[in-house]
Design a protein around this motif. Structure first.
Motif, PDB file in Angstrom:
ATOM      1  N   LYS A 128       0.854  -1.188   0.000  1.00 17.61           N
ATOM      2  CA  LYS A 128       0.000   0.000   0.000  1.00 17.61           C
ATOM      3  C   LYS A 128       0.893   1.242   0.000  1.00 17.61           C
ATOM      4  O   LYS A 128       1.944   1.264   0.621  1.00 17.61           O
ATOM      5  N   VAL A 129       0.438   2.265  -0.701  1.00 13.29           N
ATOM      6  CA  VAL A 129       1.201   3.490  -0.867  1.00 13.29           C
ATOM      7  C   VAL A 129       0.591   4.581   0.008  1.00 13.29           C
ATOM      8  O   VAL A 129      -0.634   4.770   0.017  1.00 13.29           O
ATOM      9  N   ARG A 130       1.447   5.276   0.746  1.00 13.08           N
ATOM     10  CA  ARG A 130       1.000   6.355   1.635  1.00 13.08           C
ATOM     11  C   ARG A 130       0.689   7.590   0.802  1.00 13.08           C
ATOM     12  O   ARG A 130       1.467   7.995  -0.055  1.00 13.08           O
ATOM     13  N   ARG A 131      -0.468   8.192   1.058  1.00 13.15           N
ATOM     14  CA  ARG A 131      -0.886   9.420   0.370  1.00 13.15           C
ATOM     15  C   ARG A 131      -1.247  10.476   1.412  1.00 13.15           C
ATOM     16  O   ARG A 131      -1.719  10.151   2.494  1.00 13.15           O
ATOM     17  N   GLU A 132      -1.010  11.719   1.054  1.00 15.04           N
ATOM     18  CA  GLU A 132      -1.399  12.857   1.892  1.00 15.04           C
ATOM     19  C   GLU A 132      -2.188  13.834   1.047  1.00 15.04           C
ATOM     20  O   GLU A 132      -1.896  14.015  -0.125  1.00 15.04           O
ATOM     21  N   GLU A 133      -3.185  14.434   1.664  1.00 15.38           N
ATOM     22  CA  GLU A 133      -3.944  15.501   1.013  1.00 15.38           C
ATOM     23  C   GLU A 133      -4.055  16.660   1.993  1.00 15.38           C
ATOM     24  O   GLU A 133      -4.261  16.446   3.188  1.00 15.38           O
ATOM     25  N   ARG A 134      -3.922  17.863   1.472  1.00  7.31           N
ATOM     26  CA  ARG A 134      -4.161  19.066   2.262  1.00  7.31           C
ATOM     27  C   ARG A 134      -5.315  19.826   1.629  1.00  7.31           C
ATOM     28  O   ARG A 134      -5.324  20.066   0.429  1.00  7.31           O
ATOM     29  N   TRP A 135      -6.265  20.178   2.465  1.00 15.01           N
ATOM     30  CA  TRP A 135      -7.451  20.909   2.021  1.00 15.01           C
ATOM     31  C   TRP A 135      -7.472  22.256   2.727  1.00 15.01           C
ATOM     32  O   TRP A 135      -7.405  22.336   3.961  1.00 15.01           O
ATOM     33  N   GLU A 136      -7.567  23.335   1.946  1.00 11.63           N
ATOM     34  CA  GLU A 136      -7.607  24.690   2.488  1.00 11.63           C
ATOM     35  C   GLU A 136      -9.040  25.066   2.836  1.00 11.63           C
ATOM     36  O   GLU A 136      -9.949  24.890   2.027  1.00 11.63           O
ATOM     37  N   ARG A 137      -9.230  25.572   4.043  1.00 17.06           N
ATOM     38  CA  ARG A 137     -10.569  25.965   4.493  1.00 17.06           C
ATOM     39  C   ARG A 137     -10.983  27.268   3.833  1.00 17.06           C
ATOM     40  O   ARG A 137     -10.232  28.221   3.788  1.00 17.06           O
ATOM     41  N   GLU A 192     -14.967  29.424   2.875  1.00 13.90           N
ATOM     42  CA  GLU A 192     -16.074  30.090   3.553  1.00 13.90           C
ATOM     43  C   GLU A 192     -16.997  29.104   4.269  1.00 13.90           C
ATOM     44  O   GLU A 192     -17.034  27.929   3.952  1.00 13.90           O
ATOM     45  N   SER A 193     -17.743  29.631   5.212  1.00 16.91           N
ATOM     46  CA  SER A 193     -18.758  28.845   5.910  1.00 16.91           C
ATOM     47  C   SER A 193     -19.974  28.704   5.006  1.00 16.91           C
ATOM     48  O   SER A 193     -20.435  29.676   4.412  1.00 16.91           O
ATOM     49  N   LEU A 194     -20.473  27.466   4.881  1.00 20.43           N
ATOM     50  CA  LEU A 194     -21.654  27.212   4.062  1.00 20.43           C
ATOM     51  C   LEU A 194     -22.932  27.209   4.888  1.00 20.43           C
ATOM     52  O   LEU A 194     -24.028  27.273   4.339  1.00 20.43           O
ATOM     53  N   GLY A 195     -22.798  27.109   6.202  1.00 24.30           N
ATOM     54  CA  GLY A 195     -23.973  27.102   7.072  1.00 24.30           C
ATOM     55  C   GLY A 195     -23.666  26.410   8.379  1.00 24.30           C
ATOM     56  O   GLY A 195     -22.597  25.847   8.572  1.00 24.30           O
ATOM     57  N   SER A 196     -24.635  26.455   9.292  1.00 27.08           N
ATOM     58  CA  SER A 196     -24.437  25.802  10.583  1.00 27.08           C
ATOM     59  C   SER A 196     -25.771  25.259  11.077  1.00 27.08           C
ATOM     60  O   SER A 196     -26.835  25.676  10.639  1.00 27.08           O
ATOM     61  N   GLY A 197     -25.663  24.299  11.987  1.00 31.41           N
ATOM     62  CA  GLY A 197     -26.845  23.673  12.553  1.00 31.41           C
ATOM     63  C   GLY A 197     -26.620  23.344  14.007  1.00 31.41           C
ATOM     64  O   GLY A 197     -25.698  23.867  14.637  1.00 31.41           O
ATOM     65  N   SER A 198     -27.419  22.436  14.535  1.00 31.01           N
ATOM     66  CA  SER A 198     -27.348  22.138  15.957  1.00 31.01           C
ATOM     67  C   SER A 198     -26.055  21.419  16.351  1.00 31.01           C
ATOM     68  O   SER A 198     -25.617  21.518  17.489  1.00 31.01           O
ATOM     69  N   PHE A 199     -25.445  20.676  15.436  1.00 28.58           N
ATOM     70  CA  PHE A 199     -24.221  19.956  15.776  1.00 28.58           C
ATOM     71  C   PHE A 199     -22.953  20.695  15.384  1.00 28.58           C
ATOM     72  O   PHE A 199     -21.884  20.385  15.874  1.00 28.58           O
ATOM     73  N   GLY A 200     -23.007  21.642  14.446  1.00 25.14           N
ATOM     74  CA  GLY A 200     -21.781  22.324  14.059  1.00 25.14           C
ATOM     75  C   GLY A 200     -21.920  23.147  12.795  1.00 25.14           C
ATOM     76  O   GLY A 200     -23.021  23.503  12.380  1.00 25.14           O
ATOM     77  N   THR A 201     -20.781  23.407  12.162  1.00 23.09           N
ATOM     78  CA  THR A 201     -20.692  24.278  10.997  1.00 23.09           C
ATOM     79  C   THR A 201     -20.182  23.491   9.798  1.00 23.09           C
ATOM     80  O   THR A 201     -19.313  22.635   9.946  1.00 23.09           O
ATOM     81  N   VAL A 202     -20.700  23.799   8.605  1.00 20.74           N
ATOM     82  CA  VAL A 202     -20.234  23.186   7.363  1.00 20.74           C
ATOM     83  C   VAL A 202     -19.381  24.213   6.631  1.00 20.74           C
ATOM     84  O   VAL A 202     -19.786  25.357   6.445  1.00 20.74           O
ATOM     85  N   TRP A 203     -18.167  23.787   6.245  1.00 25.15           N
ATOM     86  CA  TRP A 203     -17.192  24.650   5.578  1.00 25.15           C
ATOM     87  C   TRP A 203     -16.922  24.151   4.166  1.00 25.15           C
ATOM     88  O   TRP A 203     -16.959  22.959   3.905  1.00 25.15           O
ATOM     89  N   LEU A 204     -16.582  25.080   3.279  1.00 26.75           N
ATOM     90  CA  LEU A 204     -16.111  24.743   1.945  1.00 26.75           C
ATOM     91  C   LEU A 204     -14.599  24.598   2.018  1.00 26.75           C
ATOM     92  O   LEU A 204     -13.926  25.452   2.596  1.00 26.75           O
ATOM     93  N   GLU A 205     -14.067  23.507   1.462  1.00 30.12           N
ATOM     94  CA  GLU A 205     -12.616  23.302   1.436  1.00 30.12           C
ATOM     95  C   GLU A 205     -12.165  23.007   0.014  1.00 30.12           C
ATOM     96  O   GLU A 205     -12.889  22.383  -0.761  1.00 30.12           O
ATOM     97  N   LYS A 206     -10.942  23.466  -0.317  1.00 28.98           N
ATOM     98  CA  LYS A 206     -10.354  23.273  -1.647  1.00 28.98           C
ATOM     99  C   LYS A 206      -9.080  22.453  -1.501  1.00 28.98           C
ATOM    100  O   LYS A 206      -8.252  22.725  -0.621  1.00 28.98           O
ATOM    101  N   LEU A 207      -8.917  21.447  -2.372  1.00 33.68           N
ATOM    102  CA  LEU A 207      -7.727  20.612  -2.361  1.00 33.68           C
ATOM    103  C   LEU A 207      -6.531  21.446  -2.788  1.00 33.68           C
ATOM    104  O   LEU A 207      -6.552  22.090  -3.838  1.00 33.68           O
ATOM    105  N   MET A 208      -5.477  21.439  -1.960  1.00 27.38           N
ATOM    106  CA  MET A 208      -4.249  22.167  -2.272  1.00 27.38           C
ATOM    107  C   MET A 208      -3.338  21.208  -3.043  1.00 27.38           C
ATOM    108  O   MET A 208      -2.633  20.404  -2.452  1.00 27.38           O
ATOM    109  N   ALA A 209      -3.379  21.303  -4.374  1.00 24.15           N
ATOM    110  CA  ALA A 209      -2.593  20.411  -5.222  1.00 24.15           C
ATOM    111  C   ALA A 209      -2.097  21.196  -6.427  1.00 24.15           C
ATOM    112  O   ALA A 209      -2.615  22.267  -6.738  1.00 24.15           O
ATOM    113  N   GLU A 210      -1.131  20.631  -7.118  1.00 21.60           N
ATOM    114  CA  GLU A 210      -0.551  21.295  -8.283  1.00 21.60           C
ATOM    115  C   GLU A 210      -1.252  20.874  -9.579  1.00 21.60           C
ATOM    116  O   GLU A 210      -0.666  20.916 -10.639  1.00 21.60           O
TER     117      GLU A 210
END
Length: 112
Positions: free
Chosen positions: A37-46, A48-66
């Motif tokens: 198995k090959v190790r992979r890493e992903e970084r996602w940049e946070r 804007e907030s898309l909304g929130s509810g009783s359990f928490g907040t939903v955020w938009l994230e973008k994959l930081m890749a080339e």
């Protein structure tokens, strides 16, 4: 707290959080059955907030890749709070997130 379901346990990602990004470490199968198995890493940049509810907040994230194509996702941040002397049962919320994160259901993945 009730035991965690198999679905939630099997969906777990090794994750590191910072104020600017989320980093996942995971392993994928090699190209051949004999390859490790090959190790992979992903970084996602946070973003804007898309909304929130009783359990928490939903955020938009973008994959930081080339790559030329950008990938986005919605991520729910669950607040871990205690109401009075009772612990909150997060198992149903985590199970719903795990179900909707599956590739067969993941129809909101956008590539630009």
């Amino acid at each position: 707290m009730p035991p965690v379901s198999d679905l939630v346990r099997d969906s777990r990602l090794k994750t590191r959080f910072s104020s600017k990004y989320t980093q996942h470490v995971f392993y994928v199968s090699g190209e051949t059955p004999r390859q490790r198995k090959v190790r992979r890493e992903e970084r996602w940049e946070r973003g804007e907030s898309l909304g929130s509810g009783s359990f928490g907040t939903v955020w938009l994230e973008k994959l930081m890749a080339e790559q030329t194509n950008s990938k986005f996702r919605a991520v729910k941040e669950i607040r871990k709070v205690q109401r009075g002397s009772k612990a909150i049962d997060y198992s149903r919320e985590l199970e719903a997130i795990a179900k909707f994160s599956h590739e067969k259901v993941n129809i909101l993945t956008t590539t630009i």
